[in-house]
Structures are given as C-alpha cells and as structure tokens.
Scaffold this motif. Structure first.
Motif, mmCIF file in Angstrom:
data_model
loop_
_atom_site.group_PDB
_atom_site.id
_atom_site.type_symbol
_atom_site.label_atom_id
_atom_site.label_comp_id
_atom_site.label_asym_id
_atom_site.label_seq_id
_atom_site.Cartn_x
_atom_site.Cartn_y
_atom_site.Cartn_z
ATOM 1 N N ILE A 158 0.457 -1.182 0.537
ATOM 2 C CA ILE A 158 -0.139 -0.002 0.114
ATOM 3 C C ILE A 158 0.593 1.480 0.140
ATOM 4 O O ILE A 158 0.854 2.428 -0.109
ATOM 5 N N TYR A 159 2.137 0.978 0.388
ATOM 6 C CA TYR A 159 3.280 2.406 0.860
ATOM 7 C C TYR A 159 3.533 2.294 -0.587
ATOM 8 O O TYR A 159 3.798 3.896 -0.600
ATOM 9 N N GLY A 160 3.774 1.380 -1.234
ATOM 10 C CA GLY A 160 4.747 1.310 -2.264
ATOM 11 C C GLY A 160 3.889 2.316 -3.652
ATOM 12 O O GLY A 160 4.029 3.175 -4.298
ATOM 13 N N VAL A 161 2.313 1.900 -3.796
ATOM 14 C CA VAL A 161 1.391 2.740 -4.337
ATOM 15 C C VAL A 161 2.170 3.911 -4.199
ATOM 16 O O VAL A 161 1.527 4.571 -5.195
ATOM 17 N N VAL A 162 0.944 4.576 -2.683
ATOM 18 C CA VAL A 162 1.616 5.444 -2.698
ATOM 19 C C VAL A 162 2.694 6.928 -3.119
ATOM 20 O O VAL A 162 2.629 6.916 -3.253
ATOM 21 N N PHE A 163 3.781 5.761 -3.008
ATOM 22 C CA PHE A 163 4.902 6.753 -3.849
ATOM 23 C C PHE A 163 5.211 6.478 -4.859
ATOM 24 O O PHE A 163 5.451 7.877 -5.191
ATOM 25 N N ILE A 164 4.513 6.018 -5.555
ATOM 26 C CA ILE A 164 4.521 5.716 -6.743
ATOM 27 C C ILE A 164 3.721 6.350 -7.765
ATOM 28 O O ILE A 164 4.143 7.319 -8.602
ATOM 29 N N LEU A 165 2.185 6.643 -6.591
ATOM 30 C CA LEU A 165 1.804 8.021 -6.812
ATOM 31 C C LEU A 165 2.516 9.853 -7.087
ATOM 32 O O LEU A 165 2.083 10.184 -7.730
ATOM 33 N N TRP A 166 3.223 9.805 -5.848
ATOM 34 C CA TRP A 166 3.752 11.135 -5.292
ATOM 35 C C TRP A 166 4.793 10.842 -6.477
ATOM 36 O O TRP A 166 4.731 11.777 -7.323
ATOM 37 N N LEU A 167 5.140 10.123 -7.098
ATOM 38 C CA LEU A 167 6.319 9.706 -8.345
ATOM 39 C C LEU A 167 5.570 10.322 -9.117
ATOM 40 O O LEU A 167 6.592 11.574 -10.199
ATOM 41 N N ILE A 168 4.276 10.304 -9.790
ATOM 42 C CA ILE A 168 4.172 10.144 -10.677
ATOM 43 C C ILE A 168 3.550 11.651 -10.592
ATOM 44 O O ILE A 168 4.257 12.922 -11.829
ATOM 45 N N TRP A 169 2.652 12.650 -9.780
ATOM 46 C CA TRP A 169 2.989 13.083 -9.364
ATOM 47 C C TRP A 169 3.284 14.304 -9.627
ATOM 48 O O TRP A 169 3.826 15.524 -10.644
ATOM 49 N N VAL A 170 4.743 14.280 -9.142
ATOM 50 C CA VAL A 170 6.087 15.208 -9.528
ATOM 51 C C VAL A 170 6.969 15.423 -10.545
ATOM 52 O O VAL A 170 6.689 16.253 -11.484
ATOM 53 N N ARG A 171 6.669 14.205 -11.406
ATOM 54 C CA ARG A 171 7.288 13.889 -12.529
ATOM 55 C C ARG A 171 6.103 14.775 -14.006
ATOM 56 O O ARG A 171 7.074 15.071 -14.809
#
Length: 181
Positions: A158-171
């Motif tokens: 679940i935290y991996g999913v959040v991290f990936i969503l954050w990366l997509i957002w920032v990039r």
C-alpha cells in the motif's frame, strides 16, 4: 540565516504546506471518528468491509462481514472461518491523508491537482480493498504467515502504491514537472 531561508525557501514552503495540510486533515478525520459512539464502527470502515466482502464473493461462495457488537470493528469470515478484523486503521484514510498532503504541498494547476487527488484517492481505496481481500484469503490458507503478510508485505504494497503515485505526480503534473521531456 536570511541567505539560507532564501536558498531553502521552496523546501521550507513544501514542509510547511505538507505538515499544515496533514495536521488539518488529521484533525478533521479525528473529529469524524469522535462523532461515533464508543465501540461503534465508523461508516468508512463499514464501507471498506462491505466492499471487501463483495470482492471476496467474486471468488468464493462463503465470505461474510459482520459488525462486532462489543468493539469498533468488522469481523471478516472466509469459508465460514473468522480470519480477520477490519479496524479503523485498515480503511486507508490515514494513507489517503498522507497522499493528499504531499500532492497539495507539491500542487500544480488547480483542476489537475483536484482530479489527481480524487483519482489517486480512489486508486488507494480500491487497492486497499483488494489488499484486505487478498490478505484474508492468504491468512485462511497460510495462517502461520499472518505476521509476515499483515506487518510486512501488505504495508509495503500500500505504501509502495502511494510512493509511485507521488512520483507520477511530481514528474508529470506538479509545478516542478518538466515540460515536454
């Protein structure tokens, strides 16, 4: 000192917005939880339980959710066996608050930010329901692995999913995203 404040202003601004958003949303969520009687399950956790039951019923004939009469959680039954409790901490609201705080702190255009918050929150919610369903089935078949599954693998998921969503957002979408590259 002033030189460092100017130099690190974007980072300090990010931290201030992140923590302010996190504190405000957590305060609002805590007030929501406090509106329920003691030993009563909140409606978001009930909804997560019901959605988990619906997912499990796609794969097995005997899955059920039952609200505890003595405690604030939902009992989850898989093939007639009581395998798990769905407590308030399982409903992913705290994870969504963490996600929202980060996106707001790195906000982009208003409409893009709002749409990403809605979409990301839905993704986290749906994947959390699938996580609970999978965890319940795995606990049924591998009860000795419950600690590993519940405390290590599924939090990483679940935290991996959040991290990936954050990366997509920032990039791709935040005001710091590169344009066209």
């Amino acid at each position: 000192m002033k030189k460092y404040l100017i130099l690190y202003k974007p980072f300090l601004l990010f931290l201030a917005v992140f923590f302010l958003t996190y504190i405000v949303l957590t305060f609002l969520y805590q007030n929501y939880l406090n509106s329920f009687e003691e030993n009563k399950t909140d409606s978001i956790t009930k909804m997560v339980g019901k959605n988990t039951e619906q997912v499990l019923l796609l794969f097995v004939d005997d899955a059920a959710i039952e609200e505890s009469t003595a405690h604030p959680y939902m009992k989850l039954f898989y093939n007639t066996k009581y395998v798990a409790r769905i407590v308030e901490g399982c409903n992913a609201v705290s994870v969504i608050i963490l996600f929202l705080s980060f996106v707001i702190a790195f906000s982009g255009k208003l409409i893009t930010t709002v749409l990403y918050i809605i979409g990301g929150s839905l993704v986290i919610y749906l994947l959390n329901v699938l996580r609970i369903a999978a965890l319940s089935a795995l606990i049924f078949y591998f009860p000795k692995q419950e600690a590993l599954l519940h405390e290590v693998l599924f939090p990483l998921y679940i935290y991996g999913v959040v991290f990936i969503l954050w990366l997509i957002w920032v990039r791709k979408f935040s005001r710091y995203a590169s344009n066209g590259n």
